[in-house]
Design a protein around this motif. Sequence first.
Motif, PDB file in Angstrom:
ATOM      1  N   ASP A 268      49.837  37.255  35.709  1.00  0.00           N
ATOM      2  CA  ASP A 268      49.448  37.017  37.097  1.00  0.00           C
ATOM      3  C   ASP A 268      48.061  37.565  37.383  1.00  0.00           C
ATOM      4  O   ASP A 268      47.300  36.983  38.167  1.00  0.00           O
ATOM      5  N   LYS A 269      47.685  38.656  36.721  1.00  0.00           N
ATOM      6  CA  LYS A 269      46.328  39.173  36.871  1.00  0.00           C
ATOM      7  C   LYS A 269      45.314  38.218  36.240  1.00  0.00           C
ATOM      8  O   LYS A 269      44.216  38.022  36.775  1.00  0.00           O
ATOM      9  N   VAL A 270      45.692  37.626  35.109  1.00  0.00           N
ATOM     10  CA  VAL A 270      44.817  36.649  34.462  1.00  0.00           C
ATOM     11  C   VAL A 270      44.575  35.459  35.391  1.00  0.00           C
ATOM     12  O   VAL A 270      43.438  34.982  35.532  1.00  0.00           O
ATOM     13  N   GLU A 271      45.623  34.971  36.046  1.00  0.00           N
ATOM     14  CA  GLU A 271      45.470  33.857  36.975  1.00  0.00           C
ATOM     15  C   GLU A 271      44.566  34.234  38.145  1.00  0.00           C
ATOM     16  O   GLU A 271      43.755  33.417  38.615  1.00  0.00           O
TER      17      GLU A 271
ATOM     18  N   THR B 109      26.503  34.938  28.605  1.00  0.00           N
ATOM     19  CA  THR B 109      27.956  35.084  28.573  1.00  0.00           C
ATOM     20  C   THR B 109      28.313  36.553  28.690  1.00  0.00           C
ATOM     21  O   THR B 109      27.775  37.398  27.957  1.00  0.00           O
ATOM     22  N   ILE B 110      29.231  36.864  29.607  1.00  0.00           N
ATOM     23  CA  ILE B 110      29.677  38.236  29.823  1.00  0.00           C
ATOM     24  C   ILE B 110      31.187  38.310  29.672  1.00  0.00           C
ATOM     25  O   ILE B 110      31.920  37.405  30.094  1.00  0.00           O
ATOM     26  N   LEU B 111      31.668  39.382  29.051  1.00  0.00           N
ATOM     27  CA  LEU B 111      33.085  39.716  28.978  1.00  0.00           C
ATOM     28  C   LEU B 111      33.331  40.910  29.884  1.00  0.00           C
ATOM     29  O   LEU B 111      32.585  41.896  29.830  1.00  0.00           O
ATOM     30  N   VAL B 112      34.377  40.831  30.706  1.00  0.00           N
ATOM     31  CA  VAL B 112      34.720  41.905  31.635  1.00  0.00           C
ATOM     32  C   VAL B 112      36.148  42.356  31.361  1.00  0.00           C
ATOM     33  O   VAL B 112      37.085  41.559  31.474  1.00  0.00           O
ATOM     34  N   SER B 113      36.332  43.612  30.979  1.00  0.00           N
ATOM     35  CA  SER B 113      37.689  44.133  30.805  1.00  0.00           C
ATOM     36  C   SER B 113      38.199  44.680  32.134  1.00  0.00           C
ATOM     37  O   SER B 113      37.419  44.987  33.033  1.00  0.00           O
ATOM     38  N   SER B 114      39.524  44.796  32.239  1.00  0.00           N
ATOM     39  CA  SER B 114      40.159  45.195  33.497  1.00  0.00           C
ATOM     40  C   SER B 114      39.572  44.379  34.655  1.00  0.00           C
ATOM     41  O   SER B 114      39.186  44.912  35.695  1.00  0.00           O
ATOM     42  N   ALA B 115      39.552  43.067  34.450  1.00  0.00           N
ATOM     43  CA  ALA B 115      38.806  42.181  35.344  1.00  0.00           C
ATOM     44  C   ALA B 115      39.438  41.990  36.709  1.00  0.00           C
ATOM     45  O   ALA B 115      38.790  41.445  37.610  1.00  0.00           O
ATOM     46  N   SER B 116      40.683  42.411  36.885  1.00  0.00           N
ATOM     47  CA  SER B 116      41.320  42.292  38.198  1.00  0.00           C
ATOM     48  C   SER B 116      41.268  43.587  38.981  1.00  0.00           C
ATOM     49  O   SER B 116      41.733  43.647  40.121  1.00  0.00           O
ATOM     50  N   GLY B 117      40.703  44.627  38.395  1.00  0.00           N
ATOM     51  CA  GLY B 117      40.661  45.938  39.036  1.00  0.00           C
ATOM     52  C   GLY B 117      39.555  46.060  40.067  1.00  0.00           C
ATOM     53  O   GLY B 117      38.817  45.112  40.349  1.00  0.00           O
ATOM     54  N   GLY B 118      39.412  47.261  40.621  1.00  0.00           N
ATOM     55  CA  GLY B 118      38.450  47.491  41.685  1.00  0.00           C
ATOM     56  C   GLY B 118      37.020  47.214  41.282  1.00  0.00           C
ATOM     57  O   GLY B 118      36.224  46.692  42.072  1.00  0.00           O
ATOM     58  N   VAL B 119      36.652  47.556  40.053  1.00  0.00           N
ATOM     59  CA  VAL B 119      35.308  47.286  39.539  1.00  0.00           C
ATOM     60  C   VAL B 119      35.224  45.864  39.000  1.00  0.00           C
ATOM     61  O   VAL B 119      34.326  45.091  39.344  1.00  0.00           O
TER      62      VAL B 119
ATOM     63  N   LEU C 237      39.091  33.911  40.800  1.00  0.00           N
ATOM     64  CA  LEU C 237      37.818  34.515  41.202  1.00  0.00           C
ATOM     65  C   LEU C 237      36.631  33.718  40.678  1.00  0.00           C
ATOM     66  O   LEU C 237      35.505  33.927  41.127  1.00  0.00           O
ATOM     67  N   GLY C 238      36.901  32.849  39.711  1.00  0.00           N
ATOM     68  CA  GLY C 238      35.832  32.016  39.177  1.00  0.00           C
ATOM     69  C   GLY C 238      35.565  32.170  37.708  1.00  0.00           C
ATOM     70  O   GLY C 238      34.657  31.513  37.167  1.00  0.00           O
ATOM     71  N   ALA C 239      36.306  33.041  37.015  1.00  0.00           N
ATOM     72  CA  ALA C 239      36.078  33.238  35.585  1.00  0.00           C
ATOM     73  C   ALA C 239      36.248  31.920  34.834  1.00  0.00           C
ATOM     74  O   ALA C 239      37.161  31.142  35.101  1.00  0.00           O
ATOM     75  N   ASP C 240      35.369  31.677  33.888  1.00  0.00           N
ATOM     76  CA  ASP C 240      35.431  30.457  33.088  1.00  0.00           C
ATOM     77  C   ASP C 240      36.573  30.504  32.076  1.00  0.00           C
ATOM     78  O   ASP C 240      37.089  29.464  31.659  1.00  0.00           O
ATOM     79  N   ALA C 241      36.946  31.695  31.663  1.00  0.00           N
ATOM     80  CA  ALA C 241      38.072  31.899  30.753  1.00  0.00           C
ATOM     81  C   ALA C 241      38.638  33.284  31.013  1.00  0.00           C
ATOM     82  O   ALA C 241      37.929  34.188  31.455  1.00  0.00           O
ATOM     83  N   ALA C 242      39.920  33.449  30.730  1.00  0.00           N
ATOM     84  CA  ALA C 242      40.557  34.760  30.902  1.00  0.00           C
ATOM     85  C   ALA C 242      41.792  34.809  30.015  1.00  0.00           C
ATOM     86  O   ALA C 242      42.427  33.781  29.757  1.00  0.00           O
ATOM     87  N   PHE C 243      42.124  36.022  29.546  1.00  0.00           N
ATOM     88  CA  PHE C 243      43.310  36.158  28.710  1.00  0.00           C
ATOM     89  C   PHE C 243      43.952  37.529  28.903  1.00  0.00           C
ATOM     90  O   PHE C 243      43.316  38.475  29.379  1.00  0.00           O
ATOM     91  N   ASN C 244      45.232  37.591  28.537  1.00  0.00           N
ATOM     92  CA  ASN C 244      46.038  38.803  28.644  1.00  0.00           C
ATOM     93  C   ASN C 244      45.862  39.606  27.358  1.00  0.00           C
ATOM     94  O   ASN C 244      46.314  39.181  26.290  1.00  0.00           O
TER      95      ASN C 244
ATOM     96  N   LYS D 233      37.372  33.475  20.253  1.00  0.00           N
ATOM     97  CA  LYS D 233      37.830  32.154  20.704  1.00  0.00           C
ATOM     98  C   LYS D 233      37.270  31.843  22.094  1.00  0.00           C
ATOM     99  O   LYS D 233      36.868  30.700  22.375  1.00  0.00           O
ATOM    100  N   ALA D 234      37.274  32.857  22.964  1.00  0.00           N
ATOM    101  CA  ALA D 234      36.786  32.653  24.330  1.00  0.00           C
ATOM    102  C   ALA D 234      35.266  32.556  24.383  1.00  0.00           C
ATOM    103  O   ALA D 234      34.709  31.901  25.273  1.00  0.00           O
ATOM    104  N   ALA D 235      34.590  33.224  23.442  1.00  0.00           N
ATOM    105  CA  ALA D 235      33.122  33.226  23.419  1.00  0.00           C
ATOM    106  C   ALA D 235      32.639  32.936  22.005  1.00  0.00           C
ATOM    107  O   ALA D 235      32.140  33.828  21.307  1.00  0.00           O
ATOM    108  N   PRO D 236      32.782  31.700  21.533  1.00  0.00           N
ATOM    109  CA  PRO D 236      32.431  31.374  20.150  1.00  0.00           C
ATOM    110  C   PRO D 236      30.958  31.588  19.819  1.00  0.00           C
ATOM    111  O   PRO D 236      30.604  31.781  18.654  1.00  0.00           O
ATOM    112  N   GLN D 237      30.095  31.576  20.825  1.00  0.00           N
ATOM    113  CA  GLN D 237      28.667  31.805  20.601  1.00  0.00           C
ATOM    114  C   GLN D 237      28.303  33.285  20.704  1.00  0.00           C
ATOM    115  O   GLN D 237      27.141  33.653  20.510  1.00  0.00           O
ATOM    116  N   GLY D 238      29.293  34.124  21.017  1.00  0.00           N
ATOM    117  CA  GLY D 238      29.047  35.558  21.132  1.00  0.00           C
ATOM    118  C   GLY D 238      28.815  36.012  22.566  1.00  0.00           C
ATOM    119  O   GLY D 238      28.729  35.198  23.495  1.00  0.00           O
ATOM    120  N   LEU D 239      28.707  37.319  22.738  1.00  0.00           N
ATOM    121  CA  LEU D 239      28.556  37.939  24.050  1.00  0.00           C
ATOM    122  C   LEU D 239      27.134  38.460  24.250  1.00  0.00           C
ATOM    123  O   LEU D 239      26.602  39.165  23.388  1.00  0.00           O
TER     124      LEU D 239
END
Length: 336
Positions: free
Chosen positions: A179-182, A146-156, A187-194, A207-213
């Motif tokens: 709209d960035k979350v959508e 499980t991976i968490l990505v911040s600024s997930a709509s940006g260039g990186v 893009l395929g993210a299993d979960a996303a939040f603002n 909540k998004a990663a109950p088993q941890g990152l």
Amino acid sequence: MLRVSLKEYVKGGFAKLSNFSVDKVDAPKASQLKAGQVLVHPLYISVDPHQRGYMDGNGYKLGEPITNYLVARVSASSSDQLHDGDIIIDGSGKWQSAYITDAQNVTKVPVQEGISPRDHLGVLGVTSFTAYYGFVIKGHPRKGETILVSSASGGVGQIVVQLAKLYGLRVIGMAGSDDKVEFVKQLGADAAFNYKTCGDLNEAISKAAPQGLDMYFDNVGGPVLDAAILNLKNNGRVIACGITSQKNVKSHGDIYGIKNMFQLISKEASIVGINVSSHFGGKLHEEFIRQLTNLFQSNQVQFKLHELDGLESAPQALIDLYEGKNFGKSIIKVSD
């Protein structure tokens, strides 16, 4: 022709339009070329978070053109390496309508089916290379993690999200508007939040990663990094790519101090910084270009650009970037 430069240094806080100057200056001529030089006209220029660090007097000079990655067309050459009409990439290209540079300082762009000049600042550009290097090379991804990505709509971030899905990871994205979350979900993210409206960051991540990152790809630093560290699994890892949340603090005393560093010790977790500047032109960069070109041409990855028109719009583009108003990788179209 136009030139964009700093009029006043940005010592703290957010940049303002008054910090910049857009001036008409004399255009360079082909007759001014020395041996081994080229006259180029920028087509697209890249607008990037790291430029903020050059605005405080430790990089850009007042009255001199701002520099950054750009794609340009050669209009005159005294070099055997480059010819009129060639498309080049310049990692320190000048923010002006035309300029002269040594041919050895730029890289010729090959002609490829389905690849436009601006793609070399987008899906094949430095932000995508950073994503590839951080996730694939330094992140050591494993299927099922499980991976968490911040600024997930940006260039990186948008490339990290897509690569992570291709590698079989469960992907959680964070972005700064609904709209960035959508878009991140598309893009395929299993979960996303603002992150601006989610409330407590620790609870939102849990909540998004109950088993941890297993991995956190950090583009922002600050409180988000602190919350992500709390949610790491044992032997989890943080890829430290950017600190955009701290770029515009007014003084050193306003920098957010990470409070959960002990968690790295107790969980035997790791944090590694990434910087691709020394890898351009090498085998790693060549492999990135090969892989991302294939993925892009086969429609396995997409790339969203936030494009503004005209060199005169560059100062506002930088300001919008630091205020999070861009949607995708920011570039400026200078000419056709």
